[in-house]
Design an enzyme around this catalytic site. Structure first.
Site, PDB file in Angstrom:
ATOM      1  N   ASP A 121     -32.936 -64.520  -4.535  1.00 51.91           N
ATOM      2  CA  ASP A 121     -31.625 -64.737  -5.334  1.00 51.91           C
ATOM      3  C   ASP A 121     -32.578 -64.765  -6.837  1.00 51.91           C
ATOM      4  O   ASP A 121     -32.986 -64.502  -7.393  1.00 51.91           O
ATOM      5  CB  ASP A 121     -31.359 -66.418  -4.778  1.00 51.91           C
ATOM      6  N   ASN A 134     -32.711 -80.994  -1.614  1.00 53.02           N
ATOM      7  CA  ASN A 134     -31.728 -80.526  -0.880  1.00 53.02           C
ATOM      8  C   ASN A 134     -31.575 -80.588   0.793  1.00 53.02           C
ATOM      9  O   ASN A 134     -30.415 -79.895   1.335  1.00 53.02           O
ATOM     10  CB  ASN A 134     -30.316 -81.389  -1.971  1.00 53.02           C
ATOM     11  N   HIS A 164     -31.377 -77.097   0.465  1.00 50.67           N
ATOM     12  CA  HIS A 164     -31.046 -75.527   0.380  1.00 50.67           C
ATOM     13  C   HIS A 164     -32.480 -74.424   0.859  1.00 50.67           C
ATOM     14  O   HIS A 164     -33.557 -74.832   0.660  1.00 50.67           O
ATOM     15  CB  HIS A 164     -30.962 -75.403  -0.976  1.00 50.67           C
ATOM     16  N   GLU A 187     -26.780 -73.629  -0.190  1.00 45.37           N
ATOM     17  CA  GLU A 187     -26.396 -75.313  -0.912  1.00 45.37           C
ATOM     18  C   GLU A 187     -25.862 -75.864   0.256  1.00 45.37           C
ATOM     19  O   GLU A 187     -25.388 -75.361   0.680  1.00 45.37           O
ATOM     20  CB  GLU A 187     -25.714 -75.402  -2.329  1.00 45.37           C
TER      21      GLU A 187
HETATM   22  C1  F6R Z   1     -36.041 -69.450  -4.717  1.00 46.61           C
HETATM   23  C2  F6R Z   1     -34.746 -70.221  -3.851  1.00 46.61           C
HETATM   24  C3  F6R Z   1     -35.516 -71.738  -4.189  1.00 46.61           C
HETATM   25  C4  F6R Z   1     -36.754 -71.892  -4.093  1.00 46.61           C
HETATM   26  C5  F6R Z   1     -36.661 -73.892  -3.911  1.00 46.61           C
HETATM   27  C6  F6R Z   1     -37.705 -74.664  -3.836  1.00 46.61           C
HETATM   28  O1  F6R Z   1     -36.199 -68.234  -5.203  1.00 46.61           O
HETATM   29  O2  F6R Z   1     -35.294 -70.108  -3.265  1.00 46.61           O
HETATM   30  O3  F6R Z   1     -34.319 -71.979  -2.746  1.00 46.61           O
HETATM   31  O4  F6R Z   1     -37.368 -71.985  -2.756  1.00 46.61           O
HETATM   32  O5  F6R Z   1     -35.294 -74.291  -4.501  1.00 46.61           O
HETATM   33  O6  F6R Z   1     -38.367 -74.153  -5.545  1.00 46.61           O
HETATM   34  P1  F6R Z   1     -39.532 -74.934  -5.149  1.00 46.61           P
HETATM   35  O7  F6R Z   1     -40.697 -74.139  -4.833  1.00 46.61           O
HETATM   36  O8  F6R Z   1     -39.490 -74.326  -7.329  1.00 46.61           O
HETATM   37  O9  F6R Z   1     -39.859 -76.422  -5.400  1.00 46.61           O
END
Ligand code: F6R
Length: 241
Positions: free
Chosen positions: A67, A136, A138, A143
């Site tokens: 992403d 959450n 995701h 989402e």
């Molecule tokens: C990032 C991504 C997100 C993160 C998630 C957790 O490329 O795809 O799904 O993996 O938001 O983020 P952290 O590791 O910062 O808690």
């Protein structure tokens, strides 16, 4: 789903890096799906160490990132382009032409998303997809909602995600409201999936992912349907299992 509970973040990072390096050693031209965020930072730094120690060679590896934020220049320190170069690409030998990261600034976003999916398919699909998980539930930036999208697409970030990611910015107001993400179909098509979670803040999402219903309200719960999904979680993230 295979679940490994490890003591702490360091153990998680070492185990994840060993698994990724093993994939590359087994198939030097492996296609890796990569994630950003705090969670895989330790894994990337261990992979860089393994590379410098001569334990892994990335010269034939192809990568696709999950992403990118919409509207940030790729030189912005919070862009995922910047993150990936800073933590991995500047330190290992993946050829620049083998690196793919969604563009958050494409003039024709729909066409860009279609082409991104075509490139993944043309590369033969993803051998190993690394994932973090949002508080959450995701994965990528898929989402929670009424439904999930199959392919790469533009999304509105949820309030929880904007709040969670505001720690990387000066204020929540500066967090982009939109992102481009690989879809659930692209993630689920990966031949192997490795989801990493660390810390208490992820405990509820991990419980719902592992023990809850499979529902688009918890996108990571779909990993229950994948035949080769591996979770590496530390004790805190596993504390509600
Ligand atoms: C990032 C991504 C997100 C993160 C998630 C957790 O490329 O795809 O799904 O993996 O938001 O983020 P952290 O590791 O910062 O808690």
């Amino acid at each position: 789903m295979k679940i490994h509970v490890v003591e702490d973040y360091r153990q998680l990072s070492l185990k994840a890096a060993t698994l990724v390096a093993g994939q590359v050693n087994m198939k030097p031209n492996a296609v890796l799906g990569l994630a950003t965020g705090s969670t895989p930072e330790g894994m990337y730094s261990e992979l860089v160490r393994l590379f410098h120690a001569g334990a892994v060679d990335f010269s034939e590896v192809v990568t696709f990132n999950l992403d990118e934020y919409v509207g940030l220049d790729s030189s912005h320190p919070q862009s995922y382009h910047y993150y990936m170069h800073h933590h991995l690409f500047n330190h290992v030998n993946i050829p620049a032409g083998n690196i793919h990261i969604p563009s958050g600034n494409a003039a024709d976003m729909a066409a860009f998303c279609r082409e991104y999916d075509q490139k993944i398919a043309a590369a033969g699909g993803i051998d190993l997809q690394i994932l973090g998980i949002g508080v959450n539930g995701h994965i990528g930036f898929n989402e929670p909602g009424e439904s999930l999208s199959v392919g790469t697409h533009l999304i509105e970030l949820s309030r929880e995600t904007i709040e969670a990611n505001s720690r990387f910015f000066d204020s929540a107001d500066e967090v982009p409201r939109q992102a481009v993400t690989m879809g659930m179909g692209s993630i689920m098509k990966a031949r192997r999936i490795l989801l990493l979670a660390s810390g208490k803040s992820k405990a509820k999402a991990i419980r719902e992912t592992v023990c809850g219903r499979v529902t688009p309200q918890v996108p990571a719960s779909f990993l229950q349907l994948h035949r080769r999904a591996i979770l590496i979680v530390d004790r805190e993230a596993a504390s509600l299992l």
